[in-house]
Design an enzyme around this catalytic site. Structure first.
Site, PDB file in Angstrom:
ATOM      1  N   GLY A   1       0.820  -1.189   0.000  1.00 25.02           N
ATOM      2  CA  GLY A   1       0.000   0.000   0.000  1.00 25.02           C
ATOM      3  C   GLY A   1       0.856   1.242   0.000  1.00 25.02           C
ATOM      4  O   GLY A   1       1.866   1.308   0.681  1.00 25.02           O
ATOM      5  N   THR A   2       0.454   2.193  -0.797  1.00 25.87           N
ATOM      6  CA  THR A   2       1.217   3.425  -0.891  1.00 25.87           C
ATOM      7  C   THR A   2       0.468   4.408  -1.766  1.00 25.87           C
ATOM      8  O   THR A   2      -0.480   4.047  -2.441  1.00 25.87           O
ATOM      9  CB  THR A   2       2.606   3.165  -1.493  1.00 25.87           C
ATOM     10  OG1 THR A   2       3.412   4.295  -1.304  1.00 25.87           O
ATOM     11  CG2 THR A   2       2.538   2.837  -2.960  1.00 25.87           C
ATOM     12  N   THR A   3       0.921   5.632  -1.756  1.00 23.75           N
ATOM     13  CA  THR A   3       0.456   6.620  -2.714  1.00 23.75           C
ATOM     14  C   THR A   3       1.648   7.423  -3.176  1.00 23.75           C
ATOM     15  O   THR A   3       2.408   7.941  -2.360  1.00 23.75           O
ATOM     16  CB  THR A   3      -0.583   7.571  -2.085  1.00 23.75           C
ATOM     17  OG1 THR A   3      -1.651   6.814  -1.522  1.00 23.75           O
ATOM     18  CG2 THR A   3      -1.148   8.519  -3.133  1.00 23.75           C
ATOM     19  N   LYS A  34      10.356   5.972  -1.006  1.00 19.48           N
ATOM     20  CA  LYS A  34       9.668   5.569  -2.229  1.00 19.48           C
ATOM     21  C   LYS A  34      10.011   6.449  -3.424  1.00 19.48           C
ATOM     22  O   LYS A  34       9.448   6.286  -4.492  1.00 19.48           O
ATOM     23  CB  LYS A  34       8.157   5.585  -1.998  1.00 19.48           C
ATOM     24  CG  LYS A  34       7.732   4.631  -0.891  1.00 19.48           C
ATOM     25  CD  LYS A  34       6.275   4.743  -0.595  1.00 19.48           C
ATOM     26  CE  LYS A  34       5.921   3.897   0.618  1.00 19.48           C
ATOM     27  NZ  LYS A  34       4.522   4.070   0.985  1.00 19.48           N
TER      28      LYS A  34
END
Length: 175
Positions: A1-3, A34
């Site tokens: 999960g990430t944005t 990231k």
């Protein structure tokens, strides 16, 4: 999960990402990296399996440095995106579970999204990861192609904050 979020603005490209790293429902790390610089004029954001992404980032950095040594010039952002596309396509039968955004500034700013099978999409603004639908809603409503750098940074932060408030897998801080 990430944005992760990126957009082209007047004179540059802005990349942003949350810092939460998850493993299922566990928050494995609160300050994960990231965004990775590939050359002095290009960087990538990663979403997905971090080990896969880190191996690809190392390969991109090596190839970009080798190119610079051989040809005494930096690899272009488009060339980095094409190299990344070819690398991911070569794993299409056993895909690496990652999405990348490649952004940089050569003669002009450019931005590319590369999915896990190597497909390339060029755009003015892009988001990836589990919180991307939320971030894209903010970007689509507020993005303007003639934004200055400060406005672009504020929009990236606003779109990331929206996803952090609604996506359970995104969170903690912003880079």
């Amino acid at each position: 999960g990430t944005t992760t979020v990126a957009l082209v603005c007047k004179g540059g490209v802005v990349l942003g990402a949350d810092t939460r790293v998850t493993t299922g429902y566990l928050i494995a790390h609160k300050r994960g990296k990231k965004i990775f610089q590939i050359t002095p004029r290009a960087a990538v954001t990663v979403a997905g399996v971090l080990a896969d992404a880190q191996a690809i980032v190392d390969s991109l950095r090596f190839s970009a440095r080798l190119y610079q040594l051989r040809y005494t010039r930096l690899m272009t952002t488009r060339a980095i995106a094409n190299l990344l596309s070819n690398l991911l396509f070569s794993y299409r039968l056993t895909p690496l579970i990652t999405e990348f955004i490649v952004g940089g500034f050569d003669d002009k700013p450019s931005l590319y999204r590369i999915d896990l099978f190597g497909s390339i999409t060029a755009d003015r603004y892009i988001s990836s990861g589990s919180g991307s639908p939320i971030a894209l809603g903010v970007l689509e409503s507020e993005y303007k192609s003639d934004m200055d750098l400060d406005s672009a940074i504020r929009l990236v932060v606003k779109s990331l904050m929206a996803s952090l408030s609604r996506d359970a897998a995104s969170g903690n801080w912003i880079d």
